[in-house]
Design an enzyme around this catalytic site. Structure first.
Site, PDB file in Angstrom:
ATOM      1  N   HIS A 178     -10.628   8.817  -1.361  1.00 28.94           N
ATOM      2  CA  HIS A 178      -9.938   9.279  -0.161  1.00 28.94           C
ATOM      3  C   HIS A 178      -8.603   9.955  -0.497  1.00 28.94           C
ATOM      4  O   HIS A 178      -8.142  10.810   0.265  1.00 28.94           O
ATOM      5  CB  HIS A 178      -9.717   8.115   0.810  1.00 28.94           C
ATOM      6  CG  HIS A 178      -8.877   7.001   0.274  1.00 28.94           C
ATOM      7  ND1 HIS A 178      -9.359   6.063  -0.611  1.00 28.94           N
ATOM      8  CD2 HIS A 178      -7.578   6.680   0.490  1.00 28.94           C
ATOM      9  CE1 HIS A 178      -8.404   5.200  -0.907  1.00 28.94           C
ATOM     10  NE2 HIS A 178      -7.312   5.561  -0.266  1.00 28.94           N
ATOM     11  N   TYR A 214      -0.663  11.663   2.238  1.00 31.16           N
ATOM     12  CA  TYR A 214      -1.474  11.778   1.027  1.00 31.16           C
ATOM     13  C   TYR A 214      -1.284  13.142   0.351  1.00 31.16           C
ATOM     14  O   TYR A 214      -1.296  13.238  -0.889  1.00 31.16           O
ATOM     15  CB  TYR A 214      -2.946  11.556   1.357  1.00 31.16           C
ATOM     16  CG  TYR A 214      -3.273  10.102   1.567  1.00 31.16           C
ATOM     17  CD1 TYR A 214      -3.750   9.318   0.527  1.00 31.16           C
ATOM     18  CD2 TYR A 214      -3.077   9.496   2.808  1.00 31.16           C
ATOM     19  CE1 TYR A 214      -4.042   7.975   0.712  1.00 31.16           C
ATOM     20  CE2 TYR A 214      -3.357   8.160   3.009  1.00 31.16           C
ATOM     21  CZ  TYR A 214      -3.846   7.404   1.959  1.00 31.16           C
ATOM     22  OH  TYR A 214      -4.115   6.067   2.146  1.00 31.16           O
ATOM     23  N   HIS A 242      -7.403  -6.732   0.460  1.00 27.96           N
ATOM     24  CA  HIS A 242      -6.320  -5.748   0.421  1.00 27.96           C
ATOM     25  C   HIS A 242      -5.285  -5.948   1.517  1.00 27.96           C
ATOM     26  O   HIS A 242      -4.088  -5.798   1.278  1.00 27.96           O
ATOM     27  CB  HIS A 242      -6.902  -4.340   0.511  1.00 27.96           C
ATOM     28  CG  HIS A 242      -5.867  -3.262   0.524  1.00 27.96           C
ATOM     29  ND1 HIS A 242      -4.997  -3.044  -0.528  1.00 27.96           N
ATOM     30  CD2 HIS A 242      -5.545  -2.334   1.470  1.00 27.96           C
ATOM     31  CE1 HIS A 242      -4.191  -2.029  -0.232  1.00 27.96           C
ATOM     32  NE2 HIS A 242      -4.504  -1.582   0.967  1.00 27.96           N
ATOM     33  N   ASP A 279       0.845  -1.185   0.000  1.00 30.83           N
ATOM     34  CA  ASP A 279       0.000   0.000   0.000  1.00 30.83           C
ATOM     35  C   ASP A 279       0.888   1.246   0.000  1.00 30.83           C
ATOM     36  O   ASP A 279       1.763   1.362  -0.863  1.00 30.83           O
ATOM     37  CB  ASP A 279      -0.953  -0.070   1.200  1.00 30.83           C
ATOM     38  CG  ASP A 279      -1.985   1.033   1.245  1.00 30.83           C
ATOM     39  OD1 ASP A 279      -2.931   0.983   0.436  1.00 30.83           O
ATOM     40  OD2 ASP A 279      -1.848   1.933   2.096  1.00 30.83           O
ATOM     41  N   ARG A 280       0.723   2.187   0.911  1.00 30.21           N
ATOM     42  CA  ARG A 280       1.580   3.375   0.927  1.00 30.21           C
ATOM     43  C   ARG A 280       3.044   2.989   1.093  1.00 30.21           C
ATOM     44  O   ARG A 280       3.936   3.676   0.585  1.00 30.21           O
ATOM     45  CB  ARG A 280       1.167   4.329   2.049  1.00 30.21           C
ATOM     46  CG  ARG A 280      -0.266   4.808   2.048  1.00 30.21           C
ATOM     47  CD  ARG A 280      -0.682   5.560   0.819  1.00 30.21           C
ATOM     48  NE  ARG A 280      -0.061   6.860   0.678  1.00 30.21           N
ATOM     49  CZ  ARG A 280      -0.365   7.723  -0.301  1.00 30.21           C
ATOM     50  NH1 ARG A 280      -1.259   7.396  -1.227  1.00 30.21           N
ATOM     51  NH2 ARG A 280       0.233   8.902  -0.376  1.00 30.21           N
TER      52      ARG A 280
END
Length: 290
Positions: free
Chosen positions: A151, A207, A270, A106-107
């Protein structure tokens, strides 16, 4: 959780201290979590890698978990993947490793990629899970992407996301019985972090950096033709939306990789480290062993 792992605090930059757990002996591999998790998301995977002969390093990325959340800057560069990658390299060097494998989810996958691009001599092998480069994602962003990944854009707004999330953190992140069942022993560590407003703000800064400085770094690398030379493994959750959004995931990655590139889906949602730890560990070990 993570029995046999040390629990340390390591200064990696001026004023930035990472919480890190370290376990095992052998070739080093660092596992980088995503949003909104902490290092604890790997608690089922890490012991399997240790048992197979790896030294496993599990940091909370800057701004997440119990690591330092730097004060925001106007350009959000304090939360850039370049800054996070420099933290990771400094951490591994402090542990005595000039070269290591890096896995990011993910990030964390963006941080892992930035490690390999900015510090090619340090990264021996790279695995990215559930991600494509930020620049590629934004270049392909359309109405379908915006609907599914809204998001990204909401979190980049000033002030409003903090107010919405901090008003009821448990409701926002759905920290209920179902989440506890999925996260298992990681739940309490993650929930404690999310109840710290400075962590929420720092995660949002992640983000905000993504839509600005991180995209600029990716675009500059593509324009300059910089690629990852070490062997790269790309994994994606079969029950997530990466294939729906991008089709051939490896084709998206191919221009970024000049060395060996392999990939496979994992039968999971996920949060693959929590949902399919044995399968994920098996695939990681195949790549780590070459």
């Amino acid at each position: 959780m993570l029995e046999g792992f040390t629990d340390e605090r390591v200064e990696v930059a001026d004023g930035v201290v990472l919480r890190v757990r370290v376990g095992g002996e052998g070739p080093p591999v660092v596992l980088l979590h995503g949003h909104p998790r902490t290092h604890a998301t790997w608690y089922r995977v890490a012991p399997l890698l240790v048992a197979a002969g790896s030294r496993v390093v599990l940091p909370d990325l800057r701004g997440y978990g119990a690591s330092t959340a730097p004060a925001p800057r106007a350009d959000h560069a304090q939360a850039s993947k370049r800054a996070m990658a420099a933290d990771v390299v400094a951490l591994l060097r402090s542990l005595g490793h000039e070269s290591f494998a890096v896995v990011g989810h993910d990030r964390g996958s963006y941080v892992a990629l930035r490690c390999a691009l900015d510090h090619p001599g340090a990264v021996a092998r790279l695995t990215v899970v559930d991600g494509v480069p930020i620049g590629e994602a934004l270049r392909r962003a359309d109405a379908r992407f915006a609907e599914a990944w809204w998001h990204w854009f909401f979190y980049a707004r000033p002030d409003l996301p903090e107010r919405a999330i901090d008003a009821d953190v448990d409701a926002w992140y759905r920290l209920d019985g179902r989440a506890r069942a999925q996260m298992g022993e990681a739940f309490d560590d993650v929930r404690a972090a999310l109840h710290r407003p400075e962590v929420v703000r720092a995660m949002l800064e992640d983000y905000r950096a993504g839509l600005g400085v991180d995209r600029a770094h990716d675009d500059a690398d593509r324009s300059a033709g910089r690629t990852v030379a070490c062997p790269v493994q790309v994994l994606w959750s079969a029950r997530d939306d990466l294939v729906d959004l991008y089709g051939d995931v490896l084709a998206v990655w191919r221009p970024w990789v000049s060395g060996a590139l392999t990939g496979a889906p994992v039968e999971s949602g996920h949060h693959v480290a929590e949902e399919a730890p044995e399968e994920l560990a098996r695939l990681l070990l195949e790549h780590l062993r070459g």
